[in-house]
Design an enzyme around this catalytic site. Structure first.
Site, PDB file in Angstrom:
ATOM      1  N   ASP A   1       0.866  -1.167   0.000  1.00  0.00           N
ATOM      2  CA  ASP A   1       0.000   0.000   0.000  1.00  0.00           C
ATOM      3  C   ASP A   1       0.910   1.226   0.000  1.00  0.00           C
ATOM      4  O   ASP A   1       2.129   1.119   0.227  1.00  0.00           O
ATOM      5  CB  ASP A   1      -0.886  -0.033   1.239  1.00  0.00           C
ATOM      6  CG  ASP A   1      -1.642   1.261   1.456  1.00  0.00           C
ATOM      7  OD1 ASP A   1      -2.363   1.692   0.547  1.00  0.00           O
ATOM      8  OD2 ASP A   1      -1.472   1.854   2.537  1.00  0.00           O
TER       9      ASP A   1
ATOM     10  N   ASP B   1      -0.191   5.216   0.946  1.00  0.00           N
ATOM     11  CA  ASP B   1      -0.455   6.198   2.010  1.00  0.00           C
ATOM     12  C   ASP B   1      -0.526   5.504   3.361  1.00  0.00           C
ATOM     13  O   ASP B   1      -1.341   4.604   3.568  1.00  0.00           O
ATOM     14  CB  ASP B   1      -1.768   6.940   1.739  1.00  0.00           C
ATOM     15  CG  ASP B   1      -1.710   7.762   0.462  1.00  0.00           C
ATOM     16  OD1 ASP B   1      -0.720   8.482   0.270  1.00  0.00           O
ATOM     17  OD2 ASP B   1      -2.655   7.677  -0.345  1.00  0.00           O
TER      18      ASP B   1
ATOM     19  N   ASP C   1      -1.473  -0.519   6.021  1.00  0.00           N
ATOM     20  CA  ASP C   1      -1.702   0.064   7.350  1.00  0.00           C
ATOM     21  C   ASP C   1      -3.173   0.118   7.729  1.00  0.00           C
ATOM     22  O   ASP C   1      -3.504   0.635   8.804  1.00  0.00           O
ATOM     23  CB  ASP C   1      -1.129   1.482   7.404  1.00  0.00           C
ATOM     24  CG  ASP C   1      -1.918   2.450   6.535  1.00  0.00           C
ATOM     25  OD1 ASP C   1      -2.063   2.174   5.323  1.00  0.00           O
ATOM     26  OD2 ASP C   1      -2.395   3.467   7.054  1.00  0.00           O
TER      27      ASP C   1
END
Length: 225
Positions: A10, A12, A172
């Site tokens: 991922d 961001d 995250d």
């Protein structure tokens, strides 16, 4: 199928800390419509969803035309911030540049990206950090349903020829973990991003720093082989 392994990141909250640009762009999108700006926790809580879904979640009940305007305002604001701020506006997290270098040097391993960002946003970000050639597959929200739908991961596997058992998704947010599980991939959560550890329950492992992430990657992919 290939004997290679695939590590998918991922962006961001996982590779880069882009919350400043995200929050500023969301303020611009809501401000342009004269709407109250959502609280920081609410904005960061929807990071990982595609932008249309994220804004709709933050502003339920608005007409579609207004939501569409807000999406475009956000995109324009974010692009402007990226142009003016360069890599400093969305810095890589500590230890990640070195980790990417070490992983990229391995002949048995490929690197990819699966992000809720647009193609324009991802391209600008990778260019600013000199990472354009680092990833062999880059899946973005323009081409797929929003996370946690597994379409991005299925596409990454198809592009690289890697089997699910030899691939790992790193993120995250709970959307990343749920997406990985839905695609049959191993899931590693990172605690330094935008969702608290409690929301990463679907992860096979949760790590706290780049060194821990590297160990988890080697352990999981070693077990897979």
């Amino acid at each position: 199928m290939t004997d290679l392994s695939l590590v998918i990141f991922d962006v961001d909250g996982t590779l880069v800390d882009s919350q400043g640009d995200i929050l500023a762009s969301m303020r611009a999108a809501f401000g342009a419509e004269g709407l109250p700006v959502p609280e920081r926790a609410a904005v960061l809580g929807i990071v990982g969803l595609s932008l249309p879904m994220a804004i709709a979640a933050l502003a339920p009940g608005l007409p579609q035309a207004q939501l569409d305007r807000m999406v475009e305002t956000y995109k324009d604001s974010y692009a402007d911030l990226r142009r003016r701020g360069g890599p400093d506006s969305s810095p890589l997290y500590a230890g990640l540049p070195e980790l990417l270098d070490r992983l990229g040097a391995r002949e048995d391993l490929l690197l990819g990206v699966a992000t809720g960002k647009s193609r324009r946003g991802l391209t600008a970000l990778l260019e600013s950090h000199g990472l354009t050639r680092r990833f062999v597959t880059t899946q973005v929200a323009d081409d797929h349903p929003s996370k946690p739908h597994p379409a991005m991961l299925f596409a990454a596997l198809a592009e690289t020829g890697v089997e699910e058992s030899r691939a790992v998704m790193i993120g995250d947010t709970e959307y990343d973990m749920d997406m990985a599980r839905a695609a049959g991939l191993h899931a590693i959560g990172v605690s330094w991003g935008y969702h608290p550890r409690a929301r990463l329950g679907a992860a096979h492992a949760v790590v706290d720093d780049a060194a821990g992430l590297e160990r988890a990657i080697h352990r999981i992919l070693g077990d897979a082989r």
